[in-house]
Design a protein around this motif. Structure first.
Motif, mmCIF file in Angstrom:
data_model
loop_
_atom_site.group_PDB
_atom_site.id
_atom_site.type_symbol
_atom_site.label_atom_id
_atom_site.label_comp_id
_atom_site.label_asym_id
_atom_site.label_seq_id
_atom_site.Cartn_x
_atom_site.Cartn_y
_atom_site.Cartn_z
ATOM 1 N N MET A 49 49.452 20.453 -12.441
ATOM 2 C CA MET A 49 49.185 19.322 -13.307
ATOM 3 C C MET A 49 50.281 18.266 -13.190
ATOM 4 O O MET A 49 50.010 17.065 -13.300
ATOM 5 C CB MET A 49 49.046 19.789 -14.758
ATOM 6 C CG MET A 49 47.781 20.578 -15.030
ATOM 7 S SD MET A 49 46.265 19.690 -14.597
ATOM 8 C CE MET A 49 46.376 18.279 -15.681
ATOM 9 N N CYS A 53 49.450 14.561 -12.204
ATOM 10 C CA CYS A 53 49.895 13.457 -13.052
ATOM 11 C C CYS A 53 50.658 12.421 -12.234
ATOM 12 O O CYS A 53 50.422 11.209 -12.371
ATOM 13 C CB CYS A 53 50.750 13.985 -14.192
ATOM 14 S SG CYS A 53 51.435 12.705 -15.261
ATOM 15 N N TYR A 77 47.775 13.608 -19.494
ATOM 16 C CA TYR A 77 47.933 14.757 -18.611
ATOM 17 C C TYR A 77 48.849 15.806 -19.225
ATOM 18 O O TYR A 77 48.694 17.007 -18.953
ATOM 19 C CB TYR A 77 48.440 14.291 -17.241
ATOM 20 C CG TYR A 77 47.449 13.389 -16.568
ATOM 21 C CD1 TYR A 77 46.376 13.921 -15.853
ATOM 22 C CD2 TYR A 77 47.528 12.004 -16.692
ATOM 23 C CE1 TYR A 77 45.435 13.096 -15.266
ATOM 24 C CE2 TYR A 77 46.593 11.173 -16.106
ATOM 25 C CZ TYR A 77 45.545 11.725 -15.394
ATOM 26 O OH TYR A 77 44.604 10.901 -14.816
ATOM 27 N N SER A 153 39.904 14.610 -13.307
ATOM 28 C CA SER A 153 40.885 13.910 -12.469
ATOM 29 C C SER A 153 40.212 13.025 -11.426
ATOM 30 O O SER A 153 40.740 11.973 -11.065
ATOM 31 C CB SER A 153 41.803 14.922 -11.778
ATOM 32 O OG SER A 153 41.082 15.721 -10.863
ATOM 33 N N THR A 175 39.556 12.268 -22.289
ATOM 34 C CA THR A 175 40.746 13.096 -22.486
ATOM 35 C C THR A 175 40.564 14.028 -23.680
ATOM 36 O O THR A 175 40.887 15.227 -23.609
ATOM 37 C CB THR A 175 41.991 12.217 -22.695
ATOM 38 O OG1 THR A 175 42.178 11.374 -21.559
ATOM 39 C CG2 THR A 175 43.224 13.073 -22.876
#
Length: 274
Positions: A49, A53, A77, A153, A175
């Protein structure tokens, strides 16, 4: 001729039982491996992640102009990364492994004829434990989190307050959807792994929540409609999410209700004919 067919049938039955026993033995190792390697899995998740990000921030259509706009790009994120970790550790703290957890007073899975078992009797039963079909569910829950995050993503760019209003609302809605559902799917994973009686109900609740979230996103984003091409892609994404949830329910809901292993492990009951 009939005698030959009976011999063939018995041989096929023996082979089927041997295969089932091997599969059960192999599947029993899956929960142990997952639990043993969870720290490594969580570490790999955090590293993955962090890389994602970094990539999304560097390729954002609204580059950071200040610390504040950079934080707006990074925060989603961070929340996505933390959600499944928080779900697992909260569930593990609420339901420690080995602790006696009481059965619900009311039954929702009413199909079939069952007789109750005490906890010690259920634990002695060969069907007790997160192996077999439960191991498949455990792996499926982890894969679901990974796939949903990958779709997010790919479909949603990193946006901050410099983006158009519709883009900010879209980023917020998608999100929130991913954070909430990753949290609850990991709670389901932890409850299944720990043998918590409320696991089947929590999984059904999470499916229904997932469906509701897709409808809520569609309504939420429509308040500030995005361009037609974005709206079309969003409809496709949300529709795909709904189809996956409905397919999961069609496949797994009968198993959650009728599987002997599910009933022995999580409901402490066995078929009345046993």
């Amino acid at each position: 001729m009939i005698g030959d067919l009976k011999i063939i049938g018995k041989q096929a039955e023996r082979h089927a039982r041997a295969y089932a026993d091997r599969w059960l033995m192999q599947s029993a190792a899956v929960p142990r491996l997952l639990e043993t390697h969870l720290p490594r899995i969580f570490t790999a998740w955090a590293v993955l992640m962090a890389l994602l990000c970094s990539f999304k921030v560097m390729t954002s259509p609204t580059p950071a102009q200040s610390i504040g706009t950079l934080a707006q790009l990074v925060l989603p994120y961070v929340l996505v990364t933390a959600a499944p970790l928080a779900g697992y550790f909260l569930a593990r703290g609420a339901f420690p492994k080995g602790a006696e957890t009481h059965q619900p007073q009311s039954r929702l899975a009413l199909l079939g004829k069952w007789k109750p078992m005490d906890l010690s009797g259920a634990r002695r039963d060969r069907a007790y434990g997160p192996s077999g079909i439960v191991a498949t569910i455990l792996v499926g829950l982890l894969l679901n989190i990974l796939i949903r995050t990958a779709e997010f993503s790919v479909a949603v760019p990193a946006l901050n307050s410099q983006a158009p209003e519709w883009g900010q609302w879209l980023m917020l809605a998608m999100t929130a959807d991913l954070v909430i559902l990753n949290f609850f799917y990991m709670v389901c994973f932890a409850m299944a792994l720990k043998g918590v009686p409320l696991f089947p109900r929590m999984l059904v609740f999470t499916w229904l929540l997932d469906l509701q979230m897709q409808l809520a996103i569609a309504k939420f984003v429509s308040l500030v409609p995005p361009p037609e091409t974005v709206a079309s892609a969003l409809v496709t994404l949300l529709g795909g999410n709904v189809q996956k949830v409905l397919l999961s329910m069609c496949i797994w809901l009968p198993i959650l209700i009728l599987s002997r292993r599910i009933n022995v492990t999580y409901r402490h009951r066995e078929p009345a004919s046993a």
